[in-house]
Motif scaffolding. Structure first.
Motif, PDB file in Angstrom:
ATOM      1  N   ARG A   1       0.839  -1.207   0.000  1.00 52.88           N
ATOM      2  CA  ARG A   1       0.000   0.000   0.000  1.00 52.88           C
ATOM      3  C   ARG A   1       0.874   1.257   0.000  1.00 52.88           C
ATOM      4  NH1 ARG A   1      -5.392   1.343   0.655  1.00 52.88           N
ATOM      5  NH2 ARG A   1      -5.933   3.098   1.997  1.00 52.88           N
ATOM      6  N   GLY A   2       2.144   1.084   0.260  1.00 54.93           N
ATOM      7  CA  GLY A   2       3.068   2.207   0.205  1.00 54.93           C
ATOM      8  C   GLY A   2       3.066   3.075   1.439  1.00 54.93           C
TER       9      GLY A   2
ATOM     10  N   THR B   1      -3.287   4.666   6.851  1.00 53.06           N
ATOM     11  CA  THR B   1      -3.122   6.024   6.338  1.00 53.06           C
ATOM     12  C   THR B   1      -1.678   6.241   5.911  1.00 53.06           C
ATOM     13  OG1 THR B   1      -2.710   6.826   8.588  1.00 53.06           O
ATOM     14  CG2 THR B   1      -4.973   6.953   7.768  1.00 53.06           C
ATOM     15  N   ALA B   2      -1.528   6.922   4.822  1.00 50.41           N
ATOM     16  CA  ALA B   2      -0.180   7.181   4.290  1.00 50.41           C
ATOM     17  C   ALA B   2       0.520   8.243   5.136  1.00 50.41           C
ATOM     18  CB  ALA B   2      -0.271   7.651   2.845  1.00 50.41           C
ATOM     19  N   PRO B   3       1.810   8.116   5.327  1.00 60.04           N
ATOM     20  CA  PRO B   3       2.553   9.158   6.060  1.00 60.04           C
ATOM     21  C   PRO B   3       2.603  10.449   5.246  1.00 60.04           C
ATOM     22  CG  PRO B   3       4.062   7.586   5.071  1.00 60.04           C
ATOM     23  CD  PRO B   3       2.682   7.033   4.863  1.00 60.04           C
ATOM     24  N   ASP B   4       2.813  11.537   5.934  1.00 61.31           N
ATOM     25  CA  ASP B   4       2.963  12.820   5.247  1.00 61.31           C
ATOM     26  C   ASP B   4       4.110  12.727   4.251  1.00 61.31           C
ATOM     27  OD1 ASP B   4       4.567  15.711   5.491  1.00 61.31           O
ATOM     28  OD2 ASP B   4       2.406  15.858   5.223  1.00 61.31           O
ATOM     29  N   LEU B   5       3.881  13.226   3.035  1.00 62.18           N
ATOM     30  CA  LEU B   5       4.874  13.078   1.974  1.00 62.18           C
ATOM     31  C   LEU B   5       6.203  13.758   2.324  1.00 62.18           C
ATOM     32  CD1 LEU B   5       5.314  11.756  -0.722  1.00 62.18           C
ATOM     33  CD2 LEU B   5       4.406  13.788  -1.845  1.00 62.18           C
TER      34      LEU B   5
ATOM     35  N   SER C   1       7.636  13.818   5.092  1.00 64.01           N
ATOM     36  CA  SER C   1       8.432  12.955   5.975  1.00 64.01           C
ATOM     37  C   SER C   1       9.248  11.939   5.190  1.00 64.01           C
ATOM     38  CB  SER C   1       7.517  12.232   6.962  1.00 64.01           C
ATOM     39  OG  SER C   1       6.691  11.285   6.286  1.00 64.01           O
ATOM     40  N   ARG C   2       8.839  11.663   3.938  1.00 61.78           N
ATOM     41  CA  ARG C   2       9.585  10.706   3.116  1.00 61.78           C
ATOM     42  C   ARG C   2      10.982  11.219   2.791  1.00 61.78           C
ATOM     43  NH1 ARG C   2       8.520   6.448   4.385  1.00 61.78           N
ATOM     44  NH2 ARG C   2       8.032   7.692   6.201  1.00 61.78           N
ATOM     45  N   PHE C   3      11.130  12.532   2.721  1.00 61.35           N
ATOM     46  CA  PHE C   3      12.453  13.084   2.422  1.00 61.35           C
ATOM     47  C   PHE C   3      13.431  12.813   3.568  1.00 61.35           C
ATOM     48  CE2 PHE C   3       9.647  15.355  -0.397  1.00 61.35           C
ATOM     49  CZ  PHE C   3      10.399  15.589  -1.533  1.00 61.35           C
ATOM     50  N   ALA C   4      12.911  12.648   4.754  1.00 62.20           N
ATOM     51  CA  ALA C   4      13.773  12.405   5.913  1.00 62.20           C
ATOM     52  C   ALA C   4      14.182  10.943   6.014  1.00 62.20           C
ATOM     53  CB  ALA C   4      13.045  12.826   7.186  1.00 62.20           C
ATOM     54  N   ALA C   5      13.595  10.073   5.180  1.00 66.20           N
ATOM     55  CA  ALA C   5      13.875   8.641   5.271  1.00 66.20           C
ATOM     56  C   ALA C   5      14.894   8.169   4.243  1.00 66.20           C
ATOM     57  CB  ALA C   5      12.574   7.857   5.094  1.00 66.20           C
ATOM     58  N   VAL C   6      15.451   9.094   3.469  1.00 77.18           N
ATOM     59  CA  VAL C   6      16.396   8.705   2.418  1.00 77.18           C
ATOM     60  C   VAL C   6      17.772   8.390   3.008  1.00 77.18           C
ATOM     61  CG1 VAL C   6      17.504   9.396   0.260  1.00 77.18           C
ATOM     62  CG2 VAL C   6      15.139  10.103   0.742  1.00 77.18           C
TER      63      VAL C   6
END
Length: 372
Positions: A115-116, A332-336, A338-343
């Protein structure tokens, strides 16, 4: 090819096979008269097939980004998964939903990945089941490295339980260089690893006959360790062979390659259309070798299961499917942002620049809405 239960659900007469010049008796590794165990094998296969059907439906309805079906490969996965001990460690690809079930992974956690809404889905240390590997064949390198780590840990502390790792991969991945490199290292160091190849006949659209001119199990000879081909639709044979292979690896005798000869009954993924490259007649022929139907026939003929068992299991599967659907719809999908902090583990200037660009891009839509 080793087989214990034929497509008609009958037990084979002999349970021995010659592997790498050694006559192996698989009777000690079989549980043909253990009714609770056999029923649990069928239950696992039945539930994971229902899970596969529900997940495919969820993807078609737009609730999952992608799905990787396993229908047809239940015996290969449940049989090998149930053969492992708690201290063994499995390295899957992206289709080992049945193995995940046997290792105690919550099936809804797998759907979080598709689901991403997560980068992983579960803590691999809790169940000794690694995260799915989407890079083809990379998990084989990880499995051998982990097995070499097991060796060193046991040398430092002989009281540790004997353990092995299992590298799952498909016939398509067997053509990758990572598999070759993994087997070279495994053989060189006698690493306690079992290479488990699910030969489902197709590397997406390329048939296995194009990839290899000999059974994949024979490739083990070139590396100097045993290889065995097993009927991947016979859960009893798969479990017995995997038990033997794990014992072989754990006891310092080195790696083993298992080729589970099976068939992918559905698409490679839900983004694939198998009607473009394979004949419907082949699929119909393999349906007569259905691993669930095979074991059901044996259970009924041996008087180990009746209609009440199968009806009760069907009801359990319906509840499971309903719970899975509810779990997915509540994700629910995480705030987009926040994805930048997971790289990267630490802030990275390029990623920060991309984040600022994204924020500026998003703010433009907010202005547009205000004017409207």
């Amino acid at each position: 090819m080793l087989r214990i239960l034929d497509p008609e659900g009958r037990l084979a007469d002999g349970m021995t096979a010659e592997i790498a010049g050694e006559l192996v008796d698989f009777a000690p590794y079989l549980s043909t008269s253990d009714a609770p165990h056999l029923l649990s094998l069928y239950r696992d296969m039945y539930l994971v097939r229902r899970f596969d059907q529900e997940s495919t439906a969820l993807q078609r309805q737009g609730q999952l980004a992608l799905w990787v079906p396993l229908t047809g490969q239940e015996a290969a996965q449940i049989g090998s998964g149930r053969a492992m001990e708690a201290q063994d460690y499995a390295f899957p690809t992206y289709r080992e939903h049945g193995v995940a079930l046997t290792r105690g992974v919550e099936l809804s956690e797998i759907l979080r990945l598709f689901r991403g809404v997560t980068n992983g889905g579960w803590d691999p240390r809790e169940r000794n089941f690694h995260l799915y590997t989407l890079v083809l064949a990379a998990q084989s390198l990880h499995a051998v490295g982990y097995a070499m780590g097991i060796q060193r840990d046991q040398l430092a502390d002989p009281s540790l339980p004997q353990a092995a790792s299992v590298a799952y991969f498909g016939d398509g991945a067997s053509s990758e260089g990572d598999i070759h490199e993994s087997m070279v290292f495994a053989a060189s160091f006698d690493a306690p690893v079992v290479f488990f190849c699910q030969n489902n006949q197709w590397a997406i659209s390329v048939p296995s006959t194009v990839q290899t001119r000999v059974p994949l199990a024979k490739r083990a000879e070139g590396y100097g360790f045993p290889g065995v081909r097993v009927d991947g639709n016979d859960v009893l044979a798969v479990e017995a062979v995997t038990r033997w292979a794990l014992e072989h690896a754990r006891t310092g005798r080195g790696p083993v390659l298992i080729e589970a000869y099976t068939y992918r009954m559905s698409a490679h993924t839900t983004a694939d259309d198998p009607t473009k490259y394979r004949l419907s007649g082949d699929e119909q022929e393999w349906r007569t070798r259905d691993p669930l139907a095979r074991l059901e026939t044996y259970l009924r003929s041996a008087g180990l299961a009746n209609d009440a068992f199968f009806e009760g299991l069907a009801g359990e599967a319906r509840v499971m499917a309903s719970d899975l659907r509810a779990a997915v719809l509540s994700m629910t999908a995480p705030d987009l942002e926040s994805r930048f902090a997971a790289v990267y583990a630490e802030p990275h200037p390029l990623v920060q620049e991309e984040l600022r660009f994204f924020q500026q891009y998003e703010s433009g839509f907010a202005d547009e809405g205000k004017h409207a």
